[in-house]
Structures are given as C-alpha cells and as structure tokens.
Design an enzyme around this catalytic site. Structure first.
Site, PDB file in Angstrom:
ATOM      1  N   SER A  45       0.803  -1.226   0.000  1.00  0.00           N
ATOM      2  CA  SER A  45       0.000   0.000   0.000  1.00  0.00           C
ATOM      3  C   SER A  45       0.835   1.275   0.000  1.00  0.00           C
ATOM      4  O   SER A  45       0.314   2.358  -0.266  1.00  0.00           O
ATOM      5  CB  SER A  45      -0.947   0.014   1.204  1.00  0.00           C
ATOM      6  OG  SER A  45      -0.223  -0.040   2.421  1.00  0.00           O
ATOM      7  N   THR A  66      -2.186  -6.474  -0.996  1.00  0.00           N
ATOM      8  CA  THR A  66      -3.034  -5.798  -0.013  1.00  0.00           C
ATOM      9  C   THR A  66      -4.490  -5.983  -0.401  1.00  0.00           C
ATOM     10  O   THR A  66      -4.812  -6.230  -1.568  1.00  0.00           O
ATOM     11  CB  THR A  66      -2.733  -4.290   0.039  1.00  0.00           C
ATOM     12  OG1 THR A  66      -2.987  -3.710  -1.258  1.00  0.00           O
ATOM     13  CG2 THR A  66      -1.288  -4.027   0.429  1.00  0.00           C
ATOM     14  N   ASP A 146     -23.431  -0.402   5.921  1.00  0.00           N
ATOM     15  CA  ASP A 146     -22.707  -0.555   4.660  1.00  0.00           C
ATOM     16  C   ASP A 146     -23.648  -0.171   3.524  1.00  0.00           C
ATOM     17  O   ASP A 146     -24.304  -1.031   2.933  1.00  0.00           O
ATOM     18  CB  ASP A 146     -22.211  -1.990   4.488  1.00  0.00           C
ATOM     19  CG  ASP A 146     -21.156  -2.107   3.403  1.00  0.00           C
ATOM     20  OD1 ASP A 146     -21.355  -1.525   2.314  1.00  0.00           O
ATOM     21  OD2 ASP A 146     -20.114  -2.759   3.640  1.00  0.00           O
ATOM     22  N   THR A 175     -13.834   0.449   6.013  1.00  0.00           N
ATOM     23  CA  THR A 175     -14.282   0.775   4.659  1.00  0.00           C
ATOM     24  C   THR A 175     -13.089   1.025   3.744  1.00  0.00           C
ATOM     25  O   THR A 175     -11.988   1.337   4.203  1.00  0.00           O
ATOM     26  CB  THR A 175     -15.141   2.047   4.666  1.00  0.00           C
ATOM     27  OG1 THR A 175     -14.296   3.176   4.960  1.00  0.00           O
ATOM     28  CG2 THR A 175     -16.246   1.970   5.705  1.00  0.00           C
ATOM     29  N   ARG A 208      -8.437   3.205   6.449  1.00  0.00           N
ATOM     30  CA  ARG A 208      -7.641   4.231   5.775  1.00  0.00           C
ATOM     31  C   ARG A 208      -7.708   5.511   6.601  1.00  0.00           C
ATOM     32  O   ARG A 208      -8.765   5.893   7.097  1.00  0.00           O
ATOM     33  CB  ARG A 208      -8.146   4.481   4.352  1.00  0.00           C
ATOM     34  CG  ARG A 208      -7.860   3.337   3.385  1.00  0.00           C
ATOM     35  CD  ARG A 208      -6.365   3.226   3.113  1.00  0.00           C
ATOM     36  NE  ARG A 208      -6.028   2.192   2.146  1.00  0.00           N
ATOM     37  CZ  ARG A 208      -5.614   0.969   2.454  1.00  0.00           C
ATOM     38  NH1 ARG A 208      -5.538   0.620   3.736  1.00  0.00           N
ATOM     39  NH2 ARG A 208      -5.289   0.102   1.512  1.00  0.00           N
ATOM     40  N   ASP A 232      -4.956   3.120  13.890  1.00  0.00           N
ATOM     41  CA  ASP A 232      -3.839   2.427  13.248  1.00  0.00           C
ATOM     42  C   ASP A 232      -3.440   3.135  11.966  1.00  0.00           C
ATOM     43  O   ASP A 232      -2.352   2.903  11.450  1.00  0.00           O
ATOM     44  CB  ASP A 232      -4.226   0.981  12.933  1.00  0.00           C
ATOM     45  CG  ASP A 232      -3.104   0.227  12.239  1.00  0.00           C
ATOM     46  OD1 ASP A 232      -2.005   0.146  12.826  1.00  0.00           O
ATOM     47  OD2 ASP A 232      -3.311  -0.270  11.109  1.00  0.00           O
ATOM     48  N   GLU A 237      -0.107   9.796   5.952  1.00  0.00           N
ATOM     49  CA  GLU A 237       0.980   8.831   6.155  1.00  0.00           C
ATOM     50  C   GLU A 237       1.987   8.930   5.005  1.00  0.00           C
ATOM     51  O   GLU A 237       1.601   9.130   3.857  1.00  0.00           O
ATOM     52  CB  GLU A 237       0.423   7.399   6.180  1.00  0.00           C
ATOM     53  CG  GLU A 237      -0.396   7.038   7.378  1.00  0.00           C
ATOM     54  CD  GLU A 237      -0.931   5.611   7.287  1.00  0.00           C
ATOM     55  OE1 GLU A 237      -0.337   4.792   6.562  1.00  0.00           O
ATOM     56  OE2 GLU A 237      -1.942   5.320   7.931  1.00  0.00           O
ATOM     57  N   HIS A 254       0.025   1.782  11.165  1.00  0.00           N
ATOM     58  CA  HIS A 254      -0.602   1.093  10.030  1.00  0.00           C
ATOM     59  C   HIS A 254      -0.126  -0.357   9.935  1.00  0.00           C
ATOM     60  O   HIS A 254       0.350  -0.804   8.892  1.00  0.00           O
ATOM     61  CB  HIS A 254      -0.311   1.836   8.725  1.00  0.00           C
ATOM     62  CG  HIS A 254      -1.270   1.482   7.619  1.00  0.00           C
ATOM     63  ND1 HIS A 254      -1.489   2.316   6.543  1.00  0.00           N
ATOM     64  CD2 HIS A 254      -2.052   0.393   7.409  1.00  0.00           C
ATOM     65  CE1 HIS A 254      -2.363   1.749   5.717  1.00  0.00           C
ATOM     66  NE2 HIS A 254      -2.713   0.568   6.232  1.00  0.00           N
ATOM     67  N   GLY A 257      -2.999  -5.099   9.949  1.00  0.00           N
ATOM     68  CA  GLY A 257      -3.050  -6.303   9.118  1.00  0.00           C
ATOM     69  C   GLY A 257      -1.741  -7.044   8.988  1.00  0.00           C
ATOM     70  O   GLY A 257      -1.609  -7.936   8.144  1.00  0.00           O
ATOM     71  N   TYR A 258      -0.773  -6.718   9.831  1.00  0.00           N
ATOM     72  CA  TYR A 258       0.591  -7.197   9.631  1.00  0.00           C
ATOM     73  C   TYR A 258       0.926  -8.528  10.302  1.00  0.00           C
ATOM     74  O   TYR A 258       2.030  -8.710  10.794  1.00  0.00           O
ATOM     75  CB  TYR A 258       1.568  -6.131  10.116  1.00  0.00           C
ATOM     76  CG  TYR A 258       2.081  -5.220   9.029  1.00  0.00           C
ATOM     77  CD1 TYR A 258       1.273  -4.857   7.965  1.00  0.00           C
ATOM     78  CD2 TYR A 258       3.370  -4.708   9.063  1.00  0.00           C
ATOM     79  CE1 TYR A 258       1.736  -4.004   6.982  1.00  0.00           C
ATOM     80  CE2 TYR A 258       3.843  -3.860   8.085  1.00  0.00           C
ATOM     81  CZ  TYR A 258       3.023  -3.515   7.046  1.00  0.00           C
ATOM     82  OH  TYR A 258       3.488  -2.679   6.066  1.00  0.00           O
TER      83      TYR A 258
END
Length: 378
Positions: A45, A66, A146, A175, A208, A232, A237, A254, A257-258
């Site tokens: 990303s 990603t 949603d 989202t 995001r 996060d 960024e 960020h 998801g790591y």
C-alpha cells in the site's frame, strides 16, 4: 522475465523466482530506473501506482499484496492494457484480531465488560463480516452499516450511520477510501459525527487514515470530549499529527493487518494471479510457507471468561507492543516506515493450540479462530 517485488513482501523472492528473475526494491519510493526493463511489479500500500510511475515502461502486470487498492489507479492500468490483481481479504483476520486486542486492553483498563457494549461496524466486507461473526460468537451485540451492500440488496440487517452513531458504544471503521461519489468515505467520520458519539464511546479506525477527519478529531479531544480512540491509520501517512497521537489511547503505524499469515496470504494471492496471467498457473499452500509458532500449546482450565480471553489474545498479540514504539519516534522523518519495515513477527490466533477441559470453552475458542481442542480433565 524480470519481476520487481517490494522488499517487505515475505516469501516473495522464493515464490516469484519460480517464474523469473526477482529484484527486491523499496516500496517508498520505487527506484524508477529499475522499471525500465521490468515485466511485472508487485507492491504494497505504500507505493502509488499510476500513469506517472508506469507510463512508457514495459510493465505488463501489477500486483498489490493488499486488500485495499486506493493506492492503485486501476482505471489507468486497464486503459494501458496492464494486468492487475489485489489480495482481497488477505489480512482481514489480522485486522479483526487487532481490534479485539485493543478492545480487551481498554476493557481491562476501564473496567467494563464487552457484553455490556454495542459495537457499530462501518463497512461489512472481509474485515467487517469476520469481526461481526467473532463478536456475536461472544454474545456481543453488533450494528452494521454498509450503504453499498444495502443498496445492492446484500444479506444483512444494515442500519444507517446516524443510527450507529446514536446507539453504538464502540464505532469501528472498515471501509475502502472513496474520495467522491455516492459512497464517499473521505472524512466519513467528520466533526459532526465525532461530536455526536455517545459520551465515553470508543472510536476505532483500522482502514484508511482519511476516513476519519484527523483535524476534527484532535479539535474534539482538545475540547475535552469523553472519547477513547484507537488509530492504526493516519491522514498524510507516513507523516502523522504528533499532537493527535498524544491524545489517542492506542496509536500504531498502520500495522493492523501485519500478521505473518496475512502478509503470506497477500504474497501468495498475487503470485497465483500472476502465474495464471502468464499461463503457468501455480497454487501455494499457506502452511508450507509458515514457520512453527513461538507457543506450541497451552492448557486452559474451566470456562472462557473475558479476563481469560484477554490473556489468550495478548499472549499471541498485545497491541501495546506497537503503540509504545510509535510514540517514541513520532515526528522523526522516516521512522514511521522503519517501524513497518522492521516489524516484529506477529502470528494469528490460529497459531495457538489450546487444550481445554471445558467443552464449551473449546467450542467457543474454535469459533473465535483459535486452534482449540477439548480434553476432559481426569
């Protein structure tokens, strides 16, 4: 065939070397000279993929390891005849477990039970659905918002964002970033929304940075609004608002998801897509790549309550391990990306083998994603 891969994509060199010559490069910035004779580009990303990067280059395929794709100009790639693949859902489990680690930390600190809270989930895709399932397995009430899925008639009891703001004790955003259009998410959490949250609410953003208006959030916090915040992701960024970091309860660079599993899924998904693109389709079993987990197995006695769940979750991943390092280096140029590049190995709950003498505890842990079995006490 020359394939450029982001140097921080685990297993990328080994996998893509099956298809051609592999060159590992930094993702921010991409060394443009390397693109002059490359056939494919695999990114994360941090790399903006657009006409200015690739115009006039021989790149025939771009893959991003990603789930999100707002860093890629997909319309231009299609116009230019360049193949593209993302990795939807690759890190969804990791993000869900990040949210749980954060909530369990806040619950212990502030002395509340998650069973007494209503969680509003904004964005019910790969992350939101999994988060809903795990929360509801624990008997925690959820509200879903949603609009795109609601308008398509997708299955689900979808509510308006206004209703979530009014009723949710915890509001968590999952989202994509849409800067315009009917489903715009840029500054979805604006000053009006933030001020309308219930007193003492928890606000989480792990999608995001610009989904939450960081300036408005800081204004509300500086004015004393009673609000716990987990961020996060950040506007601008790798730069971030250092003052805002000092005001939030949990701040990380960020990395939600790591997990090693999440990164490996991302790499394998784009590898499989590219192998199919060039006519040499290959499939990779994730468990053939991953190392043995740090903790082999543990034994759990009795039922599963919130303090016990918190101990298990934090045994695998305690979000505070990523909060403290960011606070130490915030504002120093380059340090945000260094934290991501040199990220300590992190596993998912499935890596922990739990032996339970209580059948209901084993069943519930399996629903939550742990590798649990029931062995009655003798």
């Amino acid at each position: 065939m020359k394939i450029l891969v982001d140097e921080n994509m685990p297993y990328a060199r080994d996998l893509f070397s099956r298809l051609g010559e592999v060159i590992a490069v930094p993702g921010r910035p991409i060394p443009v000279a390397q693109l002059a004779d490359a056939d494919a580009l695999m990114v994360r990303s941090v790399t903006k993929v657009n006409e200015s990067l690739l115009a006039g280059k021989p790149i025939k395929f771009v893959g991003t390891a990603t789930a999100g794709t707002d860093h890629v100009d997909e319309a231009w790639l299609k116009q230019a005849g360049i193949g593209f693949s993302a990795a939807p859902g690759c890190n969804a489990i990791a993000v869900v477990e990040y949210v749980f680690s954060s909530l369990l930390m806040l619950a212990e600190r502030d002395g509340f039970s998650l069973h007494d809270r209503t969680v509003g989930i904004v964005g019910v895709g790969n992350v939101g659905r999994r988060l809903q399932a795990r929360l509801e397995a624990l008997g925690i009430k959820t509200l879903l918002c949603d609009p795109p899925r609601a308008d398509r008639g997708d299955e689900g009891d979808f509510r308006s964002l206004d209703e979530l703001v009014q009723r949710a004790d915890i509001l968590t955003f999952h989202t994509p970033l849409f800067k315009d259009g009917p489903y715009k998410t840029l500054h979805l959490a604006d000053e009006k929304l933030i001020r309308s949250l219930k007193p003492g609410a928890i606000l989480i953003n792990a999608c995001r940075g610009a989904v939450v208006d960081n300036t408005a959030l800081l204004t509300c916090l500086n004015e004393g609004q009673k609000l716990s915040v987990v961020l996060d992701v950040w506007e601008g960024e790798p730069e971030l608002n250092v003052e805002l970091l000092t005001k939030v309860d949990i701040g990380t660079p960020h990395i939600a998801g790591y997990t090693l599993e999440g990164k490996a899924r991302g790499t394998t998904q784009v590898f499989e897509a590219y192998s199919k693109f060039i006519g040499h389709e290959q499939h990779v079993a994730l468990d053939t790549l991953l190392p043995a987990p740090e903790f082999g197995r543990i034994t759990l006695h009795g039922p599963l309550d919130q303090p016990t769940l918190k101990r298990l979750v934090h045994l695998v991943y305690d979000v505070r391990r990523d909060d403290a390092p960011l606070r130490k280096v915030a504002g120093i140029p380059g340090e945000f990306d260094k934290l991501r590049k040199n990220y300590l190995e992190r596993r998912e709950w499935s890596s922990l083998y739990v032996i339970c003498d209580d059948a209901s505890a084993a069943s519930l842990l399996c629903k939550l994603g742990f590798n649990a079995v029931h062995h009655p006490a003798r």
